[in-house]
Design an enzyme around this catalytic site. Structure first.
Site, mmCIF file in Angstrom:
data_model
loop_
_atom_site.group_PDB
_atom_site.id
_atom_site.type_symbol
_atom_site.label_atom_id
_atom_site.label_comp_id
_atom_site.label_asym_id
_atom_site.label_seq_id
_atom_site.Cartn_x
_atom_site.Cartn_y
_atom_site.Cartn_z
ATOM 1 N N GLN A 114 0.867 -1.055 0.187
ATOM 2 C CA GLN A 114 0.000 0.250 -0.370
ATOM 3 C C GLN A 114 0.630 1.043 0.155
ATOM 4 O O GLN A 114 0.263 2.248 -0.483
ATOM 5 C CB GLN A 114 -1.416 0.104 1.139
ATOM 6 C CG GLN A 114 -1.899 -0.905 1.364
ATOM 7 C CD GLN A 114 -2.438 -1.157 2.596
ATOM 8 O OE1 GLN A 114 -3.158 -0.615 2.610
ATOM 9 N NE2 GLN A 114 -2.563 -2.483 3.286
ATOM 10 N N ASP B 192 5.599 4.327 -0.953
ATOM 11 C CA ASP B 192 6.953 5.377 -0.681
ATOM 12 C C ASP B 192 8.741 5.024 -1.964
ATOM 13 O O ASP B 192 9.635 5.003 -2.391
ATOM 14 C CB ASP B 192 8.597 5.559 0.131
ATOM 15 C CG ASP B 192 7.917 3.703 0.708
ATOM 16 O OD1 ASP B 192 7.586 2.988 -0.231
ATOM 17 O OD2 ASP B 192 7.736 3.622 1.844
ATOM 18 N N HIS C 36 -1.638 1.867 -4.162
ATOM 19 C CA HIS C 36 -2.370 3.188 -3.853
ATOM 20 C C HIS C 36 -1.448 4.215 -4.849
ATOM 21 O O HIS C 36 -0.971 4.918 -4.911
ATOM 22 C CB HIS C 36 -1.776 3.151 -2.403
ATOM 23 C CG HIS C 36 -2.876 2.355 -1.601
ATOM 24 N ND1 HIS C 36 -2.872 2.514 -0.373
ATOM 25 C CD2 HIS C 36 -3.516 1.752 -1.314
ATOM 26 C CE1 HIS C 36 -3.998 2.019 -0.239
ATOM 27 N NE2 HIS C 36 -4.727 1.350 -0.692
ATOM 28 N N CYS D 189 0.391 20.789 -17.139
ATOM 29 C CA CYS D 189 0.213 18.750 -17.892
ATOM 30 C C CYS D 189 1.412 19.910 -19.271
ATOM 31 O O CYS D 189 0.276 21.067 -19.741
ATOM 32 C CB CYS D 189 -0.427 18.370 -17.700
ATOM 33 S SG CYS D 189 -0.657 17.497 -19.290
ATOM 34 N N CYS E 249 -2.304 19.345 -21.982
ATOM 35 C CA CYS E 249 -3.632 20.355 -21.847
ATOM 36 C C CYS E 249 -3.577 21.157 -20.740
ATOM 37 O O CYS E 249 -4.303 22.204 -20.843
ATOM 38 C CB CYS E 249 -4.286 18.883 -21.155
ATOM 39 S SG CYS E 249 -4.240 18.692 -19.615
ATOM 40 N N GLY F 253 3.113 -4.671 8.841
ATOM 41 C CA GLY F 253 3.039 -3.195 9.277
ATOM 42 C C GLY F 253 1.687 -2.843 8.643
ATOM 43 O O GLY F 253 2.313 -1.172 8.681
ATOM 44 N N ASN G 115 3.640 -7.110 13.022
ATOM 45 C CA ASN G 115 3.838 -5.665 13.500
ATOM 46 C C ASN G 115 3.417 -5.744 15.367
ATOM 47 O O ASN G 115 3.230 -6.313 15.973
ATOM 48 C CB ASN G 115 1.806 -5.984 13.845
ATOM 49 C CG ASN G 115 1.597 -3.991 13.664
ATOM 50 O OD1 ASN G 115 1.774 -3.832 14.391
ATOM 51 N ND2 ASN G 115 0.703 -4.309 12.118
HETATM 52 P P1 OAD Z 1 -1.920 2.573 8.848
HETATM 53 O O1 OAD Z 1 -0.109 4.300 9.415
HETATM 54 O O2 OAD Z 1 -2.960 3.100 9.068
HETATM 55 O O3 OAD Z 1 -0.876 1.610 9.912
HETATM 56 C C1 OAD Z 1 0.398 1.465 10.169
HETATM 57 C C2 OAD Z 1 0.769 0.087 11.123
HETATM 58 O O4 OAD Z 1 1.925 -0.117 11.065
HETATM 59 C C3 OAD Z 1 -0.128 0.296 11.980
HETATM 60 O O5 OAD Z 1 -0.732 -1.291 12.359
HETATM 61 C C4 OAD Z 1 0.788 0.081 13.171
HETATM 62 O O6 OAD Z 1 0.859 -0.892 14.418
HETATM 63 C C5 OAD Z 1 2.312 -0.953 12.090
HETATM 64 N N1 OAD Z 1 3.840 -0.163 12.510
HETATM 65 C C6 OAD Z 1 3.867 0.651 13.495
HETATM 66 N N2 OAD Z 1 5.844 0.607 13.168
HETATM 67 C C7 OAD Z 1 5.857 -0.928 12.779
HETATM 68 C C8 OAD Z 1 7.086 -0.938 12.642
HETATM 69 N N3 OAD Z 1 8.512 -0.533 12.608
HETATM 70 N N4 OAD Z 1 7.119 -2.147 12.060
HETATM 71 C C9 OAD Z 1 5.506 -2.999 11.676
HETATM 72 N N5 OAD Z 1 4.794 -2.896 11.590
HETATM 73 C C10 OAD Z 1 4.809 -1.222 12.342
HETATM 74 O O7 OAD Z 1 -1.252 2.230 7.364
HETATM 75 P P2 OAD Z 1 -1.616 1.184 6.631
HETATM 76 O O8 OAD Z 1 -1.775 0.200 6.688
HETATM 77 O O9 OAD Z 1 -0.427 0.964 5.891
HETATM 78 O O10 OAD Z 1 -3.882 5.222 1.910
HETATM 79 O O11 OAD Z 1 -2.658 2.701 5.584
HETATM 80 C C11 OAD Z 1 -2.957 2.359 4.349
HETATM 81 C C12 OAD Z 1 -3.771 3.671 3.886
HETATM 82 O O12 OAD Z 1 -4.069 4.633 4.458
HETATM 83 C C13 OAD Z 1 -1.986 4.481 3.281
HETATM 84 O O13 OAD Z 1 -2.325 3.285 1.917
HETATM 85 C C14 OAD Z 1 -2.875 5.428 2.692
HETATM 86 C C15 OAD Z 1 -3.611 5.613 4.246
HETATM 87 O O14 OAD Z 1 -4.486 6.496 4.414
HETATM 88 C C16 OAD Z 1 -3.945 6.121 1.114
HETATM 89 O O15 OAD Z 1 -4.020 7.197 1.215
HETATM 90 C C17 OAD Z 1 -5.504 5.612 -0.307
#
Ligand code: OAD
Length: 265
Positions: free
Chosen positions: A102, A105, A120, A154, A157, A194, A220
């Site tokens: 997701q 980066d 994403h 752009c 356009c 994560g 996690n």
């Molecule tokens: P979140 O920021 O919601 O969750 C991050 C997760 O990483 C949490 O469950 C933490 O406990 C865990 N975490 C923190 N430090 C960690 C570490 N060192 N090792 C492993 N895990 C760790 O991020 P996502 O679930 O990726 O979407 O959220 C998904 C989406 O929410 C993003 O892609 C973005 C955002 O809004 C869009 O932009 C559409």
């Protein structure tokens, strides 16, 4: 008694196909904050929920574009940590490994992972707001300081350029999504690293894998929405747990590549 790590190693030893789904926590130890971290600095009071929408961009393009420029600068400065390298090593230990992330980066690609689906989108790509004409990233200079930054137009356009990431309310890229769903249904083991499991549809992937008979392993430091469906939970940080897991697997398999199956299908 089998420890969770032993259970994870046993599952990976028997796996031909591993899918790793990663979220923001995967990149945290490379210096990129998650979406739930408390931030400091210019953008401390702005969140993805405020900025990752088309409506926000149309309302205030410079502010949203500046926010993404800051995130892109963080991503470009980040160095993939040991967990990224461990996933790379894992590619050599199983028949096939796909990463479905997701994260926008680009760190999985940068470290050299071969099969990466960026659900994403990516901060490294740009397209225009109105027609989604692709634009060369070299056309988008990085601002020197944090703050609002007017998006360049752009060249085709004149519509403002936007990052090629999925905003809230937008569809995920069709092909990448279809591929990710197929992989989840076909894998033997899914590593879930994560992610909070709060953002759909990506959060469905571990459910699809589990329903199709795969072993789901969560890495996690905290409990998440996905913890209840994981067969094995390895609590801890990606940069520590992944290298330790792959190291154990290497020792269990006699340190070598898979005999006669080095080619990936
Ligand atoms: P979140 O920021 O919601 O969750 C991050 C997760 O990483 C949490 O469950 C933490 O406990 C865990 N975490 C923190 N430090 C960690 C570490 N060192 N090792 C492993 N895990 C760790 O991020 P996502 O679930 O990726 O979407 O959220 C998904 C989406 O929410 C993003 O892609 C973005 C955002 O809004 C869009 O932009 C559409």
């Amino acid at each position: 008694m089998t420890s969770p790590q032993e259970a994870a190693v046993a599952a990976l030893r028997g796996a031909d196909h591993v899918v790793v789904t990663t979220g923001a926590g995967m990149s945290r130890e490379s210096g990129i904050p998650t979406f739930r971290d408390t931030l400091t600095g210019f953008w401390a009071n702005y969140s993805a929920a405020d900025y990752a929408t088309e409506a926000a961009f149309r309302r205030d393009p410079a502010r949203v574009f500046g926010w993404y420029a800051w995130r892109r600068r963080l991503a470009l400065a980040a160095v993939p940590h040991a967990g990224y390298h461990a996933l790379l090593a894992l590619e050599g230990l199983v028949g096939r490994l796909d990463v479905v992330t997701q994260n926008v980066d680009g760190l999985h690609r940068r470290v050299g992972s071969q099969r990466v689906i960026e659900l994403h989108g990516s901060l490294d790509r740009f397209s225009c707001l109105d027609a989604r004409h692709p634009a060369d990233a070299a056309q988008v200079p990085m601002p020197e300081v944090d703050g609002p930054y007017a998006p360049p137009p752009c060249r085709v356009c004149g519509s403002p350029l936007r990052p090629d990431v999925v905003w809230f309310g937008e569809m995920l890229p069709e092909r990448a999504t279809a591929d990710a769903w197929d992989l989840a249904a076909a894998c033997d083991v899914m590593l879930v690293v994560g992610t909070s499991g709060l953002v759909h549809p990506a959060a469905q992937l571990p459910h699809i894998a589990r329903d199709a008979g795969a072993t789901v392993i969560e890495i996690n430091p905290d409990e998440t929405e996905l913890t209840p469906i994981a067969h094995v939970v390895l609590p801890g940080r990606a940069a520590e747990v992944l290298p330790s897991l792959v190291d154990s697997l290497q020792r269990a398999t006699g340190n070598g590549q898979r005999g006669g199956e080095e080619g990936r299908g």
